[in-house]
Design an enzyme around this catalytic site. Structure first.
Site, PDB file in Angstrom:
ATOM      1  CE  LYS A 147      -0.258  -0.230   5.038  1.00 19.77           C
ATOM      2  NZ  LYS A 147      -1.099  -0.151   6.239  1.00 19.77           N
TER       3      LYS A 147
ATOM      4  CE1 TYR B 178      14.893  31.388   5.486  1.00 19.22           C
ATOM      5  CE2 TYR B 178      14.985  29.062   4.902  1.00 19.22           C
ATOM      6  CZ  TYR B 178      14.768  30.379   4.551  1.00 19.22           C
ATOM      7  OH  TYR B 178      14.423  30.684   3.251  1.00 19.22           O
TER       8      TYR B 178
END
Length: 361
Positions: free
Chosen positions: A35, A256
């Site tokens: 899946k 950042y």
């Protein structure tokens, strides 16, 4: 054009891992979970690799995933783990001869609305303690009576799912095993309990069918055992390249928020991969990557398209060098632990910007 980020999928490793499943559970048939695009590895190529080795069945989440496999001419039986969601899906599932894991009465109603001549293959999913999907354990006898009214239905067996199989000291798994077995005592039908952790750590769950997922892809589901310890081989290797190398003085902040401060004058490398490719933004300073077979730490926050790394231990690093995010030599489980998540999420989180390359068997 040279790709920025490459996920190399070793299909021979996937075949090897299936062989390991059979070694751990030699008396059980294998329903391989493919899946979610085979946990991010690519459902069709993975299915072909497993089908060529004689896997007994595939497990997918939904009808769309099953149809994709059939359109790719996959012949192995396919089980819909979440069953059907509508009357239309009931018709399609019967027509395509998919096996349906039925977990609630409303799904039974959809199937009972089909013509009497419809040939339907079903599993009954029982809730033995996961408390997610499944019929209550005290309804097993009534489910058998429903089967008697539908002689053209093909009953595949009973399944349940383990909630805590990766926690070896948690009594919940043993409780689930005992409740499941007690509820089915004397009733016909195959039994399926074991996921990857069950296969590896709870042999009493093997039963007639096992349902491996993570171990097929070469990652360990057990927190205290590495994939290598378990005889598994990583199927996915994620790599990018160095695109810049800069020298910065002690005290300079990187990236950042400047969450990393250089402890001395040092080389910082910039790698062309970021959270838009599937590298979790939450990965902290110190998370390892491989450069020229040397583990080096991340230094600074993951950006959308780049990460920055500490190159002090690889003075020979140069622009264009390969940087491995996870895979051979750097297990995905290790990176997942730094992110506070699981290898499943890393595999499934890769985006369309990543180029997939398949090493064939």
């Amino acid at each position: 054009m040279i790709p920025r980020v490459i996920a190399t999928i070793d299909l021979a490793a996937i075949q090897h891992n299936l062989a390991q499943v059979r070694r751990y559970a030699p008396q059980s048939r294998v329903m391989a979970a493919i899946k979610a695009q085979a946990y991010g590895h690519g459902a069709v190529p993975v299915a072909r690799a497993l089908e060529s080795t004689g896997v007994d069945a595939f497990a997918v989440a939904c009808l769309e995933e099953a149809i994709q496999l059939r359109q790719a001419h996959i012949k192995t039986p396919i089980v819909l783990l979440e069953g059907i969601l509508s009357a239309e899906e009931a018709v399609l599932a019967a027509d395509e001869q998919f096996q349906i894991a039925v977990h609630d009465h409303w799904q039974l109603s959809l199937l009972e609305a089909l013509p009497e001549s419809a040939e339907v293959s079903i599993w009954f999913k029982l809730d033995s303690g996961m408390h997610r999907l499944g019929f209550p354990l005290n309804e097993t006898a009534s489910l058998v009576e429903i089967l008697k009214r539908r002689p053209r239905w093909r009953f595949m067996g009973w399944m349940t799912h383990l909630a805590c199989a990766d926690e070896l000291n948690n009594p919940a798994t043993q409780q689930q095993i005992e409740k499941f077995n007690a509820a089915l005592k004397g009733l016909p039908g195959a039994r399926s309990i074991a996921n990857s952790a069950g296969i590896l750590a709870w042999p009493e769950t093997h039963g007639d069918w096992v349902r491996p997922g993570l171990m097929i892809y070469g990652a360990s589901p057990l927190p205290d055992r590495s994939a290598a310890d378990l005889g598994l081989r990583a199927a996915m290797t994620l790599e990018s390249r160095l695109i810049a190398i800069r020298e910065y003085d002690a005290g300079e902040g990187i990236g950042y928020g400047q969450t990393y401060r250089c402890p001395e004058r040092m080389s910082i490398g910039v790698v062309a991969v970021g959270y838009a490719d599937g590298v979790p933004r939450i990965l902290p300073n110190g998370t390892p990557v491989l450069v020229n077979d040397t583990l080096v730490p991340m230094a600074g926050r993951v950006s959308m398209d780049m990460i920055t790394i500490d190159l002090r231990t690889v003075p020979n690093a140069k622009i264009g060098d390969t940087v491995r995010l996870w895979g051979e030599g750097l297990p995905a489980e290790v990176i997942a632990a730094h992110a506070g998540t699981l290898a499943y999420e890393l595999f499934c989180g890769l985006t369309q910007r990543v180029q997939f390359v398949y090493k064939h068997f």
